[in-house]
Design a protein around this motif. Structure first.
Motif, short mmCIF file in Angstrom:
data_model
loop_
_atom_site.label_atom_id
_atom_site.label_comp_id
_atom_site.label_asym_id
_atom_site.label_seq_id
_atom_site.Cartn_x
_atom_site.Cartn_y
_atom_site.Cartn_z
N LEU A 30 21.99 45.47 34.23
CA LEU A 30 22.48 44.48 35.19
C LEU A 30 23.96 44.69 35.52
O LEU A 30 24.43 44.22 36.57
CB LEU A 30 22.26 43.07 34.65
CG LEU A 30 20.79 42.65 34.52
CD1 LEU A 30 20.67 41.25 33.93
CD2 LEU A 30 20.09 42.71 35.88
N ILE A 31 24.68 45.41 34.66
CA ILE A 31 26.07 45.76 34.99
C ILE A 31 26.10 46.63 36.24
O ILE A 31 27.00 46.51 37.09
CB ILE A 31 26.73 46.48 33.81
CG1 ILE A 31 26.88 45.52 32.61
CG2 ILE A 31 28.10 47.01 34.21
CD1 ILE A 31 27.45 46.18 31.38
N LEU A 32 25.10 47.51 36.40
CA LEU A 32 25.06 48.43 37.55
C LEU A 32 24.85 47.69 38.87
O LEU A 32 25.25 48.19 39.92
CB LEU A 32 23.93 49.45 37.35
CG LEU A 32 24.02 50.35 36.12
CD1 LEU A 32 22.79 51.25 36.05
CD2 LEU A 32 25.29 51.18 36.15
N VAL A 33 24.20 46.54 38.82
CA VAL A 33 23.88 45.80 40.06
C VAL A 33 24.61 44.46 40.10
O VAL A 33 24.18 43.52 40.77
CB VAL A 33 22.36 45.58 40.18
CG1 VAL A 33 21.64 46.91 40.37
CG2 VAL A 33 21.80 44.87 38.95
N ARG A 34 25.73 44.38 39.41
CA ARG A 34 26.45 43.11 39.30
C ARG A 34 26.92 42.59 40.65
O ARG A 34 27.03 41.38 40.85
CB ARG A 34 27.65 43.29 38.36
CG ARG A 34 28.30 41.98 37.98
CD ARG A 34 29.25 42.14 36.82
NE ARG A 34 29.68 40.87 36.30
CZ ARG A 34 29.99 40.62 35.03
NH1 ARG A 34 29.86 41.60 34.15
NH2 ARG A 34 30.37 39.43 34.64
N GLU A 35 27.21 43.48 41.60
CA GLU A 35 27.70 43.05 42.90
C GLU A 35 26.61 42.48 43.79
O GLU A 35 26.90 41.89 44.84
CB GLU A 35 28.37 44.22 43.62
CG GLU A 35 27.43 45.40 43.88
CD GLU A 35 28.17 46.63 44.37
OE1 GLU A 35 28.41 46.72 45.58
OE2 GLU A 35 28.53 47.47 43.52
N GLN A 98 25.34 37.63 35.26
CA GLN A 98 26.36 37.87 36.28
C GLN A 98 27.55 36.94 36.14
O GLN A 98 28.67 37.28 36.55
CB GLN A 98 25.76 37.74 37.68
CG GLN A 98 24.83 38.86 38.08
CD GLN A 98 24.34 38.72 39.49
OE1 GLN A 98 24.44 37.65 40.11
NE2 GLN A 98 23.80 39.80 40.05
N ASN A 99 27.32 35.77 35.56
CA ASN A 99 28.39 34.77 35.42
C ASN A 99 28.92 34.68 33.99
O ASN A 99 29.45 33.65 33.58
CB ASN A 99 27.89 33.41 35.89
CG ASN A 99 27.74 33.33 37.40
OD1 ASN A 99 28.68 32.99 38.11
ND2 ASN A 99 26.56 33.67 37.90
N THR A 213 23.79 54.76 48.44
CA THR A 213 22.60 55.37 47.83
C THR A 213 22.51 55.02 46.35
O THR A 213 21.42 54.74 45.84
CB THR A 213 22.65 56.90 47.99
OG1 THR A 213 22.73 57.22 49.39
CG2 THR A 213 21.42 57.55 47.39
N GLU A 214 23.66 55.04 45.67
CA GLU A 214 23.67 54.75 44.24
C GLU A 214 23.18 53.33 43.96
O GLU A 214 22.36 53.11 43.06
CB GLU A 214 25.08 54.93 43.66
CG GLU A 214 25.56 56.37 43.64
CD GLU A 214 26.06 56.84 45.01
OE1 GLU A 214 26.14 56.00 45.94
OE2 GLU A 214 26.36 58.05 45.15
N LEU A 215 23.68 52.36 44.74
CA LEU A 215 23.27 50.98 44.52
C LEU A 215 21.80 50.79 44.88
O LEU A 215 21.07 50.07 44.19
CB LEU A 215 24.14 50.03 45.35
CG LEU A 215 23.87 48.53 45.16
CD1 LEU A 215 24.05 48.14 43.70
CD2 LEU A 215 24.80 47.70 46.05
N SER A 216 21.34 51.45 45.92
CA SER A 216 19.94 51.35 46.32
C SER A 216 19.02 51.87 45.21
O SER A 216 18.00 51.25 44.88
CB SER A 216 19.70 52.13 47.62
OG SER A 216 20.43 51.58 48.68
N LEU A 217 19.37 53.00 44.62
CA LEU A 217 18.57 53.56 43.53
C LEU A 217 18.59 52.65 42.32
O LEU A 217 17.57 52.50 41.62
CB LEU A 217 19.09 54.95 43.17
CG LEU A 217 18.87 56.05 44.21
CD1 LEU A 217 19.54 57.35 43.77
CD2 LEU A 217 17.38 56.28 44.46
N ALA A 218 19.74 52.04 42.06
CA ALA A 218 19.84 51.12 40.93
C ALA A 218 18.94 49.90 41.15
O ALA A 218 18.31 49.41 40.21
CB ALA A 218 21.29 50.68 40.73
#
Length: 302
Positions: A30-35, A98-99, A213-218
């Motif tokens: 979840l750190i990878l998709v935190r945004e 996330q919080n 692309t990186e965020l999409s793959l994540a």
């Protein structure tokens, strides 16, 4: 002539352990998709879970079972309820991580095994030994310590514990295989998930899925990390005593608790440390009871 031997009660142990290990380390993912906003991420998580389930269904030739579940009114109603519960559980969990409410999320899954034990005892009629009741009491004392010091985030912990405990109970009672059931649940959640994804895509900020692309793959990886552990959990829930499965779940929140202390660097209060010790003591008592009963069974069979 005797019929085929029934599978051993602990035949779901490996699947249960694997599921809880994946869930325990999920905050690292979840750190990878935190945004990505929690609502949007859960929407994409559902969207990408369904094709993975369908691919496995096709590989295992379980399409007729999925169709049978869709054709059964009782199964469909039960799976609709379980899908709503797991969707709510995902949303609360992602929002909590996330919080920076890692300990509240951990506490939710410490409470959940106690809920499982109560559900297994009072709903399913499962019996606990004296040592197991002692383990319940020790674990409850540990959770009570944390509840006393976490009132502002109590809703997170209770929501996670109650939603997942009830989800597991429903999945144990419905006469649908693990993978077909998960596939139907994902299909039932697809329309609201697509609506959420469309809403974010139409917003001024745009969809997170199109940012890189990186965020999409994540985000796509979220489908894999959703389907696999839920499938493993469903297998374990159908093969194990629900109360035993509940205590096995202490593994995941323990991992999350340690991640909160190390990776997320959240301060550890003395009351939290005391709870940690009590809960592990409860697990030790429960494992002791399981080993003692196995030894007694072997003596009787000798």
């Amino acid at each position: 002539m005797n019929g085929p031997a029934s599978p051993p009660r602990q035949s779901g142990l490996a699947a249960g352990l694997s599921a809880y290990f994946i869930w325990g380390f999920l905050p690292l993912y979840l750190i990878l998709v935190r945004e990505v906003p929690a609502f949007e991420f859960v929407g994409w998580r559902i969207i990408w879970t369904l094709p993975i389930c369908l691919a496995i269904v096709a590989f295992r030739r379980q399409g007729p079972q999925v169709c049978a579940a869709l054709a059964s009114g009782r199964s469909l109603v039960t799976l609709a309820a379980s899908s709503a519960l797991i969707g709510a559980n995902w949303l609360v969990y992602v929002w909590a991580i996330q919080n920076d409410q890692v300990y509240a999320a951990s506490l939710g899954y410490y409470i959940n095994p106690l809920i499982n034990v109560l559900l297994g005892t009072f709903v399913l009629g499962e019996k606990l030994s004296r040592r197991q009741w002692l383990a319940v009491a020790v674990a409850a004392a540990g959770v009570a310590l944390l509840l006393g010091g976490a009132l502002t985030t109590l809703w997170i912990s209770l929501s996670l514990g109650l939603s997942f405990g009830t989800y597991g109970l429903l999945r144990k009672q419905v006469d649908v295989g693990a993978l077909p059931g998960l596939t139907v649940e994902s299909a039932l959640l697809l329309v609201p998930a697509a609506g959420v994804a469309w809403w974010y895509a139409a917003s001024p900020a745009g969809s997170s899925f199109a940012q890189s692309t990186e965020l999409s793959l994540a985000i796509v990886l979220g489908g894999v990390l959703t389907a696999i552990p839920l499938l493993l959990f469903a297998i374990a829930a159908r093969r194990m005593d629900y109360s035993t499965l509940g205590f096995l779940q202490f593994l995941a929140p323990t991992i999350v608790f340690i991640l909160g202390l190390t990776v997320f660097e959240q301060p550890l209060q003395p009351v939290q440390l005391a709870c940690f010790v009590l809960i592990w003591a409860a697990i030790a008592i429960f494992v002791w009871d399981i080993l003692a009963r196995r030894k007694a069974d072997k003596v009787l069979q000798a």
